[in-house]
Design a protein around this motif. Sequence first.
Motif, PDB file in Angstrom:
ATOM      1  N   ASP A 135      11.119   5.358   7.142  1.00 38.03           N
ATOM      2  CA  ASP A 135      11.943   4.208   7.512  1.00 38.03           C
ATOM      3  C   ASP A 135      11.072   2.996   7.834  1.00 38.03           C
ATOM      4  O   ASP A 135      11.384   1.867   7.441  1.00 38.03           O
ATOM      5  N   LEU A 136       9.995   3.219   8.552  1.00 38.28           N
ATOM      6  CA  LEU A 136       9.112   2.121   8.914  1.00 38.28           C
ATOM      7  C   LEU A 136       8.451   1.483   7.698  1.00 38.28           C
ATOM      8  O   LEU A 136       8.215   0.278   7.669  1.00 38.28           O
ATOM      9  N   SER A 137       8.169   2.306   6.687  1.00 34.52           N
ATOM     10  CA  SER A 137       7.448   1.795   5.517  1.00 34.52           C
ATOM     11  C   SER A 137       8.235   0.752   4.745  1.00 34.52           C
ATOM     12  O   SER A 137       7.652  -0.031   3.995  1.00 34.52           O
ATOM     13  N   VAL A 138       9.545   0.714   4.930  1.00 36.78           N
ATOM     14  CA  VAL A 138      10.362  -0.264   4.212  1.00 36.78           C
ATOM     15  C   VAL A 138      10.090  -1.673   4.729  1.00 36.78           C
ATOM     16  O   VAL A 138       9.923  -2.613   3.951  1.00 36.78           O
ATOM     17  N   ALA A 139      10.056  -1.825   6.038  1.00 37.71           N
ATOM     18  CA  ALA A 139       9.868  -3.147   6.629  1.00 37.71           C
ATOM     19  C   ALA A 139       8.438  -3.406   7.088  1.00 37.71           C
ATOM     20  O   ALA A 139       8.021  -4.552   7.198  1.00 37.71           O
ATOM     21  N   TYR A 140       7.679  -2.344   7.355  1.00 37.70           N
ATOM     22  CA  TYR A 140       6.323  -2.494   7.890  1.00 37.70           C
ATOM     23  C   TYR A 140       5.343  -1.625   7.096  1.00 37.70           C
ATOM     24  O   TYR A 140       4.741  -0.683   7.622  1.00 37.70           O
ATOM     25  N   ARG A 186      14.606   5.092  -0.076  1.00 37.40           N
ATOM     26  CA  ARG A 186      14.231   4.691   1.278  1.00 37.40           C
ATOM     27  C   ARG A 186      14.819   3.316   1.608  1.00 37.40           C
ATOM     28  O   ARG A 186      15.357   3.100   2.693  1.00 37.40           O
ATOM     29  N   ARG A 187      14.690   2.401   0.658  1.00 38.86           N
ATOM     30  CA  ARG A 187      15.191   1.044   0.886  1.00 38.86           C
ATOM     31  C   ARG A 187      16.702   1.044   1.076  1.00 38.86           C
ATOM     32  O   ARG A 187      17.223   0.356   1.962  1.00 38.86           O
ATOM     33  N   LYS A 188      17.393   1.825   0.267  1.00 36.26           N
ATOM     34  CA  LYS A 188      18.846   1.915   0.387  1.00 36.26           C
ATOM     35  C   LYS A 188      19.244   2.499   1.735  1.00 36.26           C
ATOM     36  O   LYS A 188      20.181   2.010   2.389  1.00 36.26           O
ATOM     37  N   ARG A 189      18.536   3.541   2.157  1.00 34.75           N
ATOM     38  CA  ARG A 189      18.834   4.166   3.442  1.00 34.75           C
ATOM     39  C   ARG A 189      18.534   3.208   4.591  1.00 34.75           C
ATOM     40  O   ARG A 189      19.290   3.121   5.562  1.00 34.75           O
ATOM     41  N   HIS A 190      17.432   2.473   4.471  1.00 29.14           N
ATOM     42  CA  HIS A 190      17.069   1.501   5.503  1.00 29.14           C
ATOM     43  C   HIS A 190      18.109   0.395   5.592  1.00 29.14           C
ATOM     44  O   HIS A 190      18.471  -0.045   6.701  1.00 29.14           O
ATOM     45  N   ASP A 191      18.601  -0.066   4.445  1.00 32.48           N
ATOM     46  CA  ASP A 191      19.607  -1.128   4.437  1.00 32.48           C
ATOM     47  C   ASP A 191      20.903  -0.687   5.107  1.00 32.48           C
ATOM     48  O   ASP A 191      21.681  -1.524   5.578  1.00 32.48           O
ATOM     49  N   ALA A 192      21.145   0.621   5.130  1.00 32.12           N
ATOM     50  CA  ALA A 192      22.376   1.131   5.732  1.00 32.12           C
ATOM     51  C   ALA A 192      22.259   1.274   7.256  1.00 32.12           C
ATOM     52  O   ALA A 192      23.272   1.497   7.925  1.00 32.12           O
ATOM     53  N   ASP A 242       4.069  13.330  -8.935  1.00 33.72           N
ATOM     54  CA  ASP A 242       3.741  13.825 -10.269  1.00 33.72           C
ATOM     55  C   ASP A 242       4.119  12.805 -11.342  1.00 33.72           C
ATOM     56  O   ASP A 242       3.463  12.715 -12.377  1.00 33.72           O
ATOM     57  N   ASP A 243       5.176  12.045 -11.084  1.00 29.39           N
ATOM     58  CA  ASP A 243       5.669  11.064 -12.038  1.00 29.39           C
ATOM     59  C   ASP A 243       5.936   9.761 -11.284  1.00 29.39           C
ATOM     60  O   ASP A 243       6.661   9.762 -10.289  1.00 29.39           O
ATOM     61  N   PRO A 244       5.345   8.635 -11.745  1.00 30.20           N
ATOM     62  CA  PRO A 244       5.582   7.349 -11.072  1.00 30.20           C
ATOM     63  C   PRO A 244       7.061   7.009 -10.937  1.00 30.20           C
ATOM     64  O   PRO A 244       7.465   6.370  -9.969  1.00 30.20           O
ATOM     65  N   ARG A 245       7.867   7.444 -11.898  1.00 26.59           N
ATOM     66  CA  ARG A 245       9.298   7.151 -11.820  1.00 26.59           C
ATOM     67  C   ARG A 245       9.951   7.876 -10.646  1.00 26.59           C
ATOM     68  O   ARG A 245      10.865   7.352 -10.005  1.00 26.59           O
ATOM     69  N   ASP A 246       9.459   9.092 -10.359  1.00 26.80           N
ATOM     70  CA  ASP A 246       9.972   9.817  -9.196  1.00 26.80           C
ATOM     71  C   ASP A 246       9.590   9.095  -7.905  1.00 26.80           C
ATOM     72  O   ASP A 246      10.380   9.033  -6.959  1.00 26.80           O
ATOM     73  N   ALA A 247       8.367   8.569  -7.880  1.00 27.94           N
ATOM     74  CA  ALA A 247       7.911   7.830  -6.698  1.00 27.94           C
ATOM     75  C   ALA A 247       8.763   6.584  -6.479  1.00 27.94           C
ATOM     76  O   ALA A 247       9.166   6.281  -5.348  1.00 27.94           O
ATOM     77  N   GLU A 248       9.034   5.865  -7.552  1.00 24.23           N
ATOM     78  CA  GLU A 248       9.838   4.659  -7.427  1.00 24.23           C
ATOM     79  C   GLU A 248      11.276   4.988  -7.022  1.00 24.23           C
ATOM     80  O   GLU A 248      11.896   4.247  -6.256  1.00 24.23           O
ATOM     81  N   LYS A 249      11.777   6.093  -7.510  1.00 24.80           N
ATOM     82  CA  LYS A 249      13.122   6.518  -7.108  1.00 24.80           C
ATOM     83  C   LYS A 249      13.156   6.819  -5.613  1.00 24.80           C
ATOM     84  O   LYS A 249      14.105   6.444  -4.910  1.00 24.80           O
ATOM     85  N   GLU A 250      12.109   7.474  -5.119  1.00 25.53           N
ATOM     86  CA  GLU A 250      12.038   7.786  -3.692  1.00 25.53           C
ATOM     87  C   GLU A 250      11.993   6.506  -2.858  1.00 25.53           C
ATOM     88  O   GLU A 250      12.685   6.381  -1.838  1.00 25.53           O
ATOM     89  N   LEU A 251      11.167   5.539  -3.289  1.00 26.56           N
ATOM     90  CA  LEU A 251      11.065   4.290  -2.543  1.00 26.56           C
ATOM     91  C   LEU A 251      12.384   3.520  -2.564  1.00 26.56           C
ATOM     92  O   LEU A 251      12.782   2.926  -1.549  1.00 26.56           O
ATOM     93  N   ALA A 252      13.053   3.534  -3.708  1.00 24.60           N
ATOM     94  CA  ALA A 252      14.351   2.862  -3.798  1.00 24.60           C
ATOM     95  C   ALA A 252      15.368   3.517  -2.867  1.00 24.60           C
ATOM     96  O   ALA A 252      16.192   2.836  -2.237  1.00 24.60           O
ATOM     97  N   PRO A 282       0.818  -1.225   0.000  1.00 25.50           N
ATOM     98  CA  PRO A 282       0.000   0.000   0.000  1.00 25.50           C
ATOM     99  C   PRO A 282       0.848   1.271   0.000  1.00 25.50           C
ATOM    100  O   PRO A 282       0.399   2.312  -0.469  1.00 25.50           O
ATOM    101  N   GLU A 283       2.053   1.184   0.535  1.00 25.74           N
ATOM    102  CA  GLU A 283       2.921   2.363   0.541  1.00 25.74           C
ATOM    103  C   GLU A 283       3.356   2.707  -0.873  1.00 25.74           C
ATOM    104  O   GLU A 283       3.515   3.886  -1.222  1.00 25.74           O
ATOM    105  N   TYR A 284       3.521   1.691  -1.731  1.00 29.04           N
ATOM    106  CA  TYR A 284       3.861   1.938  -3.141  1.00 29.04           C
ATOM    107  C   TYR A 284       2.721   2.701  -3.809  1.00 29.04           C
ATOM    108  O   TYR A 284       2.946   3.712  -4.481  1.00 29.04           O
ATOM    109  N   GLU A 285       1.502   2.198  -3.620  1.00 28.05           N
ATOM    110  CA  GLU A 285       0.347   2.841  -4.241  1.00 28.05           C
ATOM    111  C   GLU A 285       0.194   4.278  -3.750  1.00 28.05           C
ATOM    112  O   GLU A 285      -0.096   5.187  -4.529  1.00 28.05           O
ATOM    113  N   ARG A 286       0.388   4.486  -2.480  1.00 28.07           N
ATOM    114  CA  ARG A 286       0.252   5.826  -1.906  1.00 28.07           C
ATOM    115  C   ARG A 286       1.301   6.767  -2.469  1.00 28.07           C
ATOM    116  O   ARG A 286       0.984   7.909  -2.848  1.00 28.07           O
ATOM    117  N   THR A 287       2.537   6.317  -2.539  1.00 25.16           N
ATOM    118  CA  THR A 287       3.625   7.178  -3.005  1.00 25.16           C
ATOM    119  C   THR A 287       3.466   7.513  -4.485  1.00 25.16           C
ATOM    120  O   THR A 287       3.679   8.655  -4.893  1.00 25.16           O
TER     121      THR A 287
END
Length: 210
Positions: A130-135, A64-70, A52-62, A42-47
Motif C-alpha cells: 500500500d505504501l509503495s503506491v504513494a511513497y 495495488r494502485r486500484k486497491r489504494h484508490d479504494a 517471471d513475466d514483466p506483464r505479471d509485475a505490471e498487473k500486480e502494480l496496477a 524503484p518499486e516498478y524496477e524491483r517488482t
Amino acid sequence: MTDITTIIVVAVVVIVVAVLAVVAATMLRRRRSAELRDQFGPEYERTVRDADDPRDAEKELAQRRKRHDALTLRSLDPQERDGYRRRWQQVQEGFVDDPSRAVHDADALVADVMAARGYPAEDVDRREEDLSVAYPVVTQRYREARAISREHSAGRAGTEDLRHAVTSYRALIGALLDDGDGTGSGGRPENDGRHRQGGPDQDTRRETTA
C-alpha cells in the motif's frame, strides 16, 4: 467486382484491421508501462525484476494502485501529528540506551500512523504494498529497515545497522506525517537535528507522492 476480387479486398481489410489492433494494443501497453514506471519508480524496477513475466509485475502494480484508490485515507489533524512527532522524538532519544528497542518502537509507530491515516496496517507485507503506491522511494527504505530488524534478531546486525534502520523508519514516518501538512517542513519531525549524541542520523529527504 468478381468473387476473387471481393475475397482479396475483404482479406486486405481484415489484415489492416488486425495490424491496427496490434499497434493500438502495443501503444496502450507501452503507455501503461510508462505510467506505472513513472508512478512507482524503484518499486516498478524491483517488482519487474522479481517477477517471471514483466506483464505479471505490471498487473500486480496496477492492482495495488486500484486497491489504494479504494482506500478512504485522511490527513492527520495538528494535534495527532504533534503527538506522533513527540513519540518519534522519544524513539530517537531511546536509541542511545536501547537501539533494538528503538527499532521495534519505530516499526510500531509506522503501523500506528498508517492506521490513523486509514491504511489497513495489520499485515506487514500489505503495508509495504500500500505504501509503495504513494511513497515508492521511502518504501524501499522501509524494507531495508525491516530486513535489518530481522538480521538483528538472528544476531547478524550491529548498532550501526540499527542506526541505519531507525533513519530509514524516520524517512517513512516523516512522509506519512507531512502528507497534507502544507507547512513545508519536508516531513521532518519536530526538533530535527536536536537529538541526543549518538542518536540516529537525521538527514533524510522527503518522499513526494506520485
